[in-house]
Design an enzyme around this catalytic site. Structure first.
Site, mmCIF file in Angstrom:
data_model
loop_
_atom_site.group_PDB
_atom_site.id
_atom_site.type_symbol
_atom_site.label_atom_id
_atom_site.label_comp_id
_atom_site.label_asym_id
_atom_site.label_seq_id
_atom_site.Cartn_x
_atom_site.Cartn_y
_atom_site.Cartn_z
ATOM 1 N N ASP A 217 -8.109 -5.196 -0.526
ATOM 2 C CA ASP A 217 -8.370 -5.982 -1.709
ATOM 3 C C ASP A 217 -8.355 -7.488 -1.566
ATOM 4 O O ASP A 217 -8.485 -8.262 -2.379
ATOM 5 C CB ASP A 217 -7.756 -5.577 -2.971
ATOM 6 C CG ASP A 217 -8.504 -4.012 -3.395
ATOM 7 O OD1 ASP A 217 -9.401 -4.019 -2.956
ATOM 8 O OD2 ASP A 217 -7.650 -3.238 -3.964
ATOM 9 N N HIS B 14 0.707 -1.157 -0.135
ATOM 10 C CA HIS B 14 0.005 -0.050 -0.015
ATOM 11 C C HIS B 14 0.855 1.197 -0.139
ATOM 12 O O HIS B 14 1.926 1.202 0.682
ATOM 13 C CB HIS B 14 -0.947 -0.011 1.080
ATOM 14 C CG HIS B 14 -1.885 0.971 1.144
ATOM 15 N ND1 HIS B 14 -2.179 2.061 1.273
ATOM 16 C CD2 HIS B 14 -3.384 0.665 0.638
ATOM 17 C CE1 HIS B 14 -3.332 2.898 1.162
ATOM 18 N NE2 HIS B 14 -3.878 1.804 0.641
HETATM 19 N N1 CMC Z 1 4.220 -7.445 -5.058
HETATM 20 C C1 CMC Z 1 5.446 -7.521 -5.114
HETATM 21 N N2 CMC Z 1 6.233 -6.426 -4.729
HETATM 22 C C2 CMC Z 1 5.615 -5.520 -4.288
HETATM 23 C C3 CMC Z 1 4.352 -5.179 -4.052
HETATM 24 C C4 CMC Z 1 3.547 -6.521 -4.441
HETATM 25 N N3 CMC Z 1 2.180 -6.349 -4.454
HETATM 26 N N4 CMC Z 1 3.935 -4.164 -3.655
HETATM 27 C C5 CMC Z 1 5.020 -3.475 -3.404
HETATM 28 N N5 CMC Z 1 6.079 -4.035 -3.850
HETATM 29 C C6 CMC Z 1 7.709 -3.745 -3.794
HETATM 30 C C7 CMC Z 1 7.861 -3.354 -5.384
HETATM 31 O O1 CMC Z 1 8.116 -4.106 -6.113
HETATM 32 C C8 CMC Z 1 8.958 -2.229 -4.826
HETATM 33 O O2 CMC Z 1 10.438 -3.133 -4.441
HETATM 34 P P1 CMC Z 1 11.663 -2.397 -4.908
HETATM 35 O O3 CMC Z 1 11.840 -1.267 -4.087
HETATM 36 O O4 CMC Z 1 12.492 -3.764 -4.727
HETATM 37 O O5 CMC Z 1 11.351 -2.181 -6.456
HETATM 38 C C9 CMC Z 1 8.414 -1.881 -3.281
HETATM 39 O O6 CMC Z 1 7.748 -2.813 -2.931
HETATM 40 C C10 CMC Z 1 7.617 -0.670 -3.338
HETATM 41 O O7 CMC Z 1 6.800 -0.683 -4.425
HETATM 42 P P2 CMC Z 1 5.974 0.548 -5.149
HETATM 43 O O8 CMC Z 1 5.257 0.128 -6.140
HETATM 44 O O9 CMC Z 1 7.154 1.534 -5.425
HETATM 45 O O10 CMC Z 1 5.173 1.338 -4.044
HETATM 46 P P3 CMC Z 1 3.954 1.966 -4.295
HETATM 47 O O11 CMC Z 1 3.554 2.547 -3.120
HETATM 48 O O12 CMC Z 1 4.032 2.839 -5.559
HETATM 49 O O13 CMC Z 1 2.624 0.970 -4.527
HETATM 50 C C11 CMC Z 1 0.921 -0.549 -4.850
HETATM 51 C C12 CMC Z 1 1.734 0.620 -3.767
HETATM 52 C C13 CMC Z 1 -0.369 -0.468 -4.034
HETATM 53 C C14 CMC Z 1 0.548 -0.064 -5.976
HETATM 54 C C15 CMC Z 1 1.722 -1.938 -4.695
HETATM 55 O O14 CMC Z 1 1.939 -2.278 -3.445
HETATM 56 C C16 CMC Z 1 1.045 -2.861 -5.518
HETATM 57 O O15 CMC Z 1 1.198 -2.598 -6.801
HETATM 58 N N6 CMC Z 1 0.334 -3.813 -4.700
HETATM 59 C C17 CMC Z 1 -0.418 -4.749 -5.645
HETATM 60 C C18 CMC Z 1 -1.735 -4.169 -6.323
HETATM 61 C C19 CMC Z 1 -2.760 -3.937 -5.307
HETATM 62 O O16 CMC Z 1 -2.876 -4.792 -4.357
HETATM 63 N N7 CMC Z 1 -3.353 -2.657 -5.177
HETATM 64 C C20 CMC Z 1 -4.678 -2.259 -4.315
HETATM 65 C C21 CMC Z 1 -4.056 -1.268 -3.453
HETATM 66 S S1 CMC Z 1 -4.930 -1.011 -1.854
HETATM 67 C C22 CMC Z 1 -6.508 -0.713 -2.462
HETATM 68 C C23 CMC Z 1 -6.860 0.227 -3.644
HETATM 69 O O17 CMC Z 1 -5.981 1.289 -3.738
HETATM 70 O O18 CMC Z 1 -7.578 0.174 -4.582
#
Ligand code: CMC
Length: 376
Positions: free
Chosen positions: A313, A262
């Site tokens: 989710d 998140h």
């Molecule tokens: N699976 C694998 N690695 C992850 C995940 C994940 N779900 N989430 C974060 N990471 C890793 C990512 O690869 C990165 O690692 P590194 O620094 O080594 O490259 C690190 O954690 C930071 O991730 P980020 O994508 O830069 O973080 P963010 O704040 O931009 O992303 C997020 C937040 C929700 C987009 C992401 O965690 C994600 O893609 N999750 C999966 C999709 C998901 O479940 N979305 C629902 C979000 S909550 C409800 C909503 O908004 O509707």
């Protein structure tokens, strides 16, 4: 070179609006709507009470709630022309696209469509919340070749949704779980889709246009589309015994695991704790405990291996599935929940509007001479 701006990719940590709707404490994993803890609202209130709270600022008294529910119920029917339009769509049409179309079309019928006054916006928020629930279910049935089930006059919002979806009166247990799910999705500060609705509103566009934009943002798998992706992951895994091998392979392939992580909650999403309990009860009650067990093992393995935490989710997927929501309706259901929050934010944005217009940092070529077409 144009002036340099302090680039903050993804607007992470940027505070872009004041809001009295939602207090999101990401560091401590706490969430409250207008001061009420999410845990108490999800366990004790109805979606209608929460919508009243978000739109009108206070939880309703019994008398206020009765009147409010009567208004929501009266607003449920959708125009025949929208049903006819659903019949014209390809049977394979994505329900989120159909919902976006429905929102735009409902705007063409709404008597307050272009009126951005507070009173008109409150009327539109109520109408749209009721009508989109009806639209989701009607489109679903039409694509299956079934007749839509007209909305009931005596069921609450959550129960009526399940009734319109299946044509059967839902069990009290499923209604309570679904109602709590809608409440947990009702509001979440400046997430991508809510921000989208505020950006659209800031141009002094209208509520239907802003909601249609919000639906477009919600659709993506990094946002509301993640719930559907979680269920597809659980189905891909197939059984509890396969979880460990799945996680090992997924991490080795650097696969993004849906339902984990998140932007704001770094220590835990309080909604997933409540959803986990609801999912356990609903899965066991429907004889589908395997989805819950698989989810718990996946949660533990991913957390242990990568430190990632489940978001809203994650457990909503087995919850929705076990109460009979088709997988590709998970995101429309999230929209149905988020309607109260989006529309409350639209109203709030209109109350103290300033055009939302950030800057971009230019990274293209420097100034160059134009070469006419016949000399290129
Ligand atoms: N699976 C694998 N690695 C992850 C995940 C994940 N779900 N989430 C974060 N990471 C890793 C990512 O690869 C990165 O690692 P590194 O620094 O080594 O490259 C690190 O954690 C930071 O991730 P980020 O994508 O830069 O973080 P963010 O704040 O931009 O992303 C997020 C937040 C929700 C987009 C992401 O965690 C994600 O893609 N999750 C999966 C999709 C998901 O479940 N979305 C629902 C979000 S909550 C409800 C909503 O908004 O509707």
């Amino acid at each position: 070179m144009a002036e340099q701006s302090g680039l903050i990719k993804g607007l992470e940590g940027v505070v872009a609006a004041e809001t009295a709707l939602c207090d999101l404490d990401g560091a401590n994993g706490r969430l409250a709507y207008r001061g009420y803890d999410i845990d108490e609202l999800a366990r004790q209130a109805s979606y209608e009470e929460v919508a009243h709270l978000l739109w009108r600022g206070e939880l309703p008294t019994r008398a206020q709630l009765d009147g409010f529910c009567a208004e929501l119920t009266a607003a449920r029917p959708i125009p025949d022309q929208l049903l006819a339009a659903f019949r014209l769509l390809p049977k394979k049409a994505d329900p989120m696209r159909a919902l976006q179309m429905a929102t735009a079309m409902l705007g063409t019928f709404d008597p307050d469509a272009t009126d951005n006054s507070q009173e008109a916006n409150l009327r539109k928020a109520l109408r749209l919340t009721s009508q989109l629930a009806t639209a989701i279910c009607a489109h679903h049935r039409i694509r299956l070749g079934q007749e839509p089930v007209p909305p009931s006059k005596d069921l609450g919002h959550a129960a009526d949704f399940l009734f319109m979806l299946t044509g059967e009166r839902p069990s009290a247990v499923n209604v309570r779980a679904f109602d709590a799910g809608l409440i947990l999705y009702a509001e979440h500060e400046l997430n991508a889709s809510t921000f989208t609705t505020r950006v659209i509103t800031s141009t002094l566009s209208d509520m239907h246009s802003a909601v249609a934009g919000g639906i477009g943002a919600m659709k993506g798998p990094l946002h509301g589309g993640a719930g559907e992706a979680v269920m597809l992951t659980l189905k891909e895994i197939g059984q509890v015994e396969n979880v460990d091998a799945f996680v090992e392979k997924a991490l080795a392939a650097k696969r993004r695991l849906m339902g984990f992580g998140h932007r704001v909650y770094r220590g835990g999403d309080p909604r997933q704790v409540i959803l986990r309990d609801l999912a356990e009860a609903a899965c066991r009650q429907s004889g589908q405990g395997m989805w819950y067990e698989m989810a718990v093992r996946l949660h533990e393995r991913v957390n242990r291996a990568k430190g990632l935490i489940p978001n809203v989710d994650f457990y909503s997927a087995p919850l929705f599935y076990s109460i009979g929501i088709p997988v590709d309706l998970f995101t429309p259901v999230i929209v149905a929940g988020r309607m109260a929050g989006w529309t409350a934010h639209i109203i709030e944005q209109h109350q103290d509007n300033r055009l939302i217009r950030p800057r971009g940092q230019y990274t293209g070529p420097g100034r160059r001479l134009f070469v006419p077409l016949d000399r290129r």
